[in-house]
Enzyme design. Structure first.
Site, short mmCIF file in Angstrom:
data_model
loop_
_atom_site.label_atom_id
_atom_site.label_comp_id
_atom_site.label_asym_id
_atom_site.label_seq_id
_atom_site.Cartn_x
_atom_site.Cartn_y
_atom_site.Cartn_z
CE1 TYR A 184 -4.08 -1.76 -0.21
CE2 TYR A 184 -3.03 -3.25 1.35
CZ TYR A 184 -4.04 -2.98 0.45
OH TYR A 184 -5.01 -3.91 0.19
CG PHE A 208 -10.64 -1.88 9.72
CD1 PHE A 208 -9.86 -1.26 10.67
CD2 PHE A 208 -10.51 -1.49 8.39
CE1 PHE A 208 -8.94 -0.27 10.30
CE2 PHE A 208 -9.61 -0.50 8.02
CZ PHE A 208 -8.81 0.11 8.99
C1 LIG Z 1 -2.94 -8.11 -3.12
C2 LIG Z 1 -3.89 -8.24 -4.32
C3 LIG Z 1 -5.22 -7.58 -3.99
C4 LIG Z 1 -3.24 -7.53 -5.53
O1 LIG Z 1 -4.14 -7.46 -6.61
P1 LIG Z 1 -3.63 -7.28 -8.12
O2 LIG Z 1 -4.83 -6.98 -8.97
O3 LIG Z 1 -2.77 -8.41 -8.50
O4 LIG Z 1 -2.74 -5.96 -8.00
P2 LIG Z 1 -2.34 -4.98 -9.22
O5 LIG Z 1 -2.03 -5.79 -10.44
O6 LIG Z 1 -3.37 -3.92 -9.39
O7 LIG Z 1 -1.03 -4.36 -8.64
C5 LIG Z 1 -0.95 -2.99 -8.28
C6 LIG Z 1 0.47 -2.76 -7.78
O8 LIG Z 1 0.65 -3.44 -6.52
C7 LIG Z 1 1.74 -4.34 -6.62
N1 LIG Z 1 1.38 -5.53 -5.82
C8 LIG Z 1 0.30 -6.30 -5.98
N2 LIG Z 1 0.29 -7.26 -5.04
C9 LIG Z 1 1.37 -7.08 -4.28
C10 LIG Z 1 1.91 -7.76 -3.16
N3 LIG Z 1 1.28 -8.82 -2.63
N4 LIG Z 1 3.05 -7.28 -2.62
C11 LIG Z 1 3.67 -6.20 -3.14
N5 LIG Z 1 3.20 -5.52 -4.22
C12 LIG Z 1 2.07 -5.96 -4.77
C13 LIG Z 1 1.90 -4.65 -8.07
O9 LIG Z 1 3.23 -5.04 -8.36
C14 LIG Z 1 1.54 -3.32 -8.70
O10 LIG Z 1 2.63 -2.43 -8.60
P3 LIG Z 1 2.81 -1.21 -9.64
O11 LIG Z 1 1.44 -0.80 -10.09
O12 LIG Z 1 3.47 -0.17 -8.81
O13 LIG Z 1 3.65 -1.76 -10.72
C15 LIG Z 1 -4.12 -9.73 -4.69
O14 LIG Z 1 -2.87 -10.32 -4.94
C16 LIG Z 1 -4.85 -10.53 -3.62
O15 LIG Z 1 -6.08 -10.61 -3.65
N6 LIG Z 1 -4.09 -11.14 -2.66
C17 LIG Z 1 -4.69 -11.96 -1.59
C18 LIG Z 1 -5.58 -11.15 -0.66
C19 LIG Z 1 -4.87 -9.95 -0.09
O16 LIG Z 1 -3.75 -10.02 0.42
N7 LIG Z 1 -5.54 -8.78 -0.17
C20 LIG Z 1 -5.04 -7.52 0.38
C21 LIG Z 1 -5.77 -7.28 1.65
S1 LIG Z 1 -5.12 -5.96 2.62
#
Ligand SMILES: CC(C)(COP(=O)(O)OP(=O)(O)OC[C@H]1O[C@@H](n2cnc3c(N)ncnc32)[C@H](O)[C@@H]1OP(=O)(O)O)[C@@H](O)C(=O)NCCC(=O)NCCS
Length: 408
Positions: A133, A408
């Site tokens: 984030y 949350f």
């Molecule tokens: C984390 C999650 C929501 C990412 O979704 P995603 O659609 O793959 O993310 P995006 O493709 O939009 O990535 C956006 C950016 O975040 C980065 N990113 C995504 N997941 C990441 C992770 N787990 N760790 C670090 N960076 C991450 C991407 O590299 C990308 O970076 P950039 O835009 O600066 O190049 C997904 O992997 C997921 O559902 N994970 C399991 C549940 C979870 O952890 N949810 C978060 C709850 S707080």
């Protein structure tokens, strides 16, 4: 329906739309898969206590839901005691089949533009992973410290006066008494989140999955505080779920009572603030060990002048902030003048010393827990004038370490 232009073009289009009440089962399915769990019908009934469909966005690929994000409404306390309305981002998940193609970024962009349109000064979240984030302008606002206390060897200093007043109560009585105590604690505590009736009912429902193998809840209550805990009798551990106190007398009386619980070897507490009086109250501080310390709540400043003017500052401050915000473009130059009695923050036309900062570092500073000097050394804050940095550091620190209270 919104078609997101932020998505990478090589993939089939994904549309974003606001959820309706009937979407909850499908939202729970997406979230459950992402977090490795299944929601039963009974779980969904609990979730409905907090679920406000128009606060949720769904990413749809044809008929499939491949992403969700939502938020809860909170008030959050700033240093000085004012509480501002905030969005608590939650239920963020993207299907494993659709990851790393920009769906999270597109959902967060649309969601956060909505927060800005709603006039919110700040958004908050707790993160599943620490690396996600920062790029969206979030910084660590509160920390979680897990401590373990050797109960058989730990005691308060002999000169500490325990004025008593603690009673053992059941969950129904705690449900009646706790909200007022919690409100008084929240007014004193930067970062503290307000708790709606829905939150109280959810947390005190005390379902099996909330227990992690330990007993149902026990509660100790004092006129100015309470402790909720579980017993794990197999390991002779008392697991503190929450300690909420609105006076120092309550803090001493409740901890003194916890340390007197027989047949317990270890007291564990996951929600200690980074700095708390307990170790100073112990005759032998080494009987309390920090076993984990990590990011708790993250904050993102959405409206720089509104957020900074709403808090109070420990010493008088007059500074121009050059705020960097590539994600939402809510930055710019702002002159902040503030002190213990009030503050104003307006677009800058020059004058005072300039400090360059991103919204993430500003989110850390906002609640008073961050050290401007450490952020500067890490390259997250730039101040050409060392005196300006020292003053900023002193002004932004709060009397108490921030704590958010509600997960949350
Ligand atoms: C984390 C999650 C929501 C990412 O979704 P995603 O659609 O793959 O993310 P995006 O493709 O939009 O990535 C956006 C950016 O975040 C980065 N990113 C995504 N997941 C990441 C992770 N787990 N760790 C670090 N960076 C991450 C991407 O590299 C990308 O970076 P950039 O835009 O600066 O190049 C997904 O992997 C997921 O559902 N994970 C399991 C549940 C979870 O952890 N949810 C978060 C709850 S707080």
């Amino acid at each position: 329906m919104l078609h997101s232009d932020a998505l990478r073009p090589a993939h089939a289009p994904v549309d974003l739309r606001q959820a309706v009440a009937a979407d909850l089962p499908v939202i729970a399915e997406v979230d459950g898969r992402a977090f490795g769990m299944h929601y039963s019908d009974a779980d969904l009934d609990d979730v409905r206590l907090l679920f406000e469909p128009d606060r949720f966005l769904m990413a749809r690929a044809g008929d499939d839901t491949v992403g969700v994000t939502g938020s809860f409404p909170f008030d959050v306390t700033l240093p000085g005691g004012a509480a501002v309305a905030a969005a608590g981002v939650t239920w963020v998940s993207v299907a494993v089949t659709h990851r790393r193609r920009g769906i999270l970024r597109a959902m967060l962009a649309a969601q956060h533009r909505g927060f800005v349109d709603d006039g919110l000064a700040v958004s908050l979240l707790t993160a599943s992973e620490g690396g996600i984030y920062g790029r969206f302008g979030y910084g660590i606002a509160t920390e979680h410290r897990t401590v373990e206390i050797d109960r058989r060897r730990a005691a308060l200093r002999k000169d500490v006066e325990d004025t008593g007043g603690v009673r053992e109560v059941g969950t129904a009585e705690l449900r009646r008494l706790a909200p007022d105590i919690h409100r008084r604690w929240a007014a004193l505590t930067p970062g503290a989140l307000s708790r709606s009736d829905g939150w109280w009912d959810t947390l005190l429902a005390d379902r099996e999955h909330q227990r992690h193998g330990a007993t149902p809840l026990f509660h100790l209550v004092h006129p100015d505080g309470y402790v909720s805990y579980r017993r794990d009798n197999a390991t002779r551990t008392c697991r503190i779920v929450e300690v909420v106190t609105a006076s120092d007398e309550a803090y001493v009386a409740l901890w003194s009572t916890v340390l007197a619980i027989d047949l317990v070897d270890t007291v564990s507490c996951r929600s200690m603030a980074a700095a708390e009086p307990l170790s100073h109250l112990l005759a032998d501080p080494r009987q309390m060990r920090t076993v984990d310390q990590r990011d708790g709540m993250w904050a993102r400043v959405l409206d720089v002048p509104a957020a900074l003017a709403a808090r109070r500052y420990t010493v008088e401050l007059d500074v121009v902030l050059d705020v960097h915000d590539p994600f939402l473009d809510r930055g710019g130059r702002f002159r902040l003048r503030g002190g213990p009695d009030g503050a104003e923050c307006v677009p800058a036309e020059g004058g005072a010393p300039v400090v360059g900062v991103g919204t993430a570092a500003l989110g850390t500073l906002l609640f008073g827990g961050g050290h401007a000097g450490a952020l500067a050394r890490a390259g997250l804050l730039r101040a050409d004038d060392p005196a300006a940095l020292r003053r900023l550091d002193a002004a932004f620190r709060a009397d108490r370490t921030p704590q958010h209270g509600t997960e949350f």
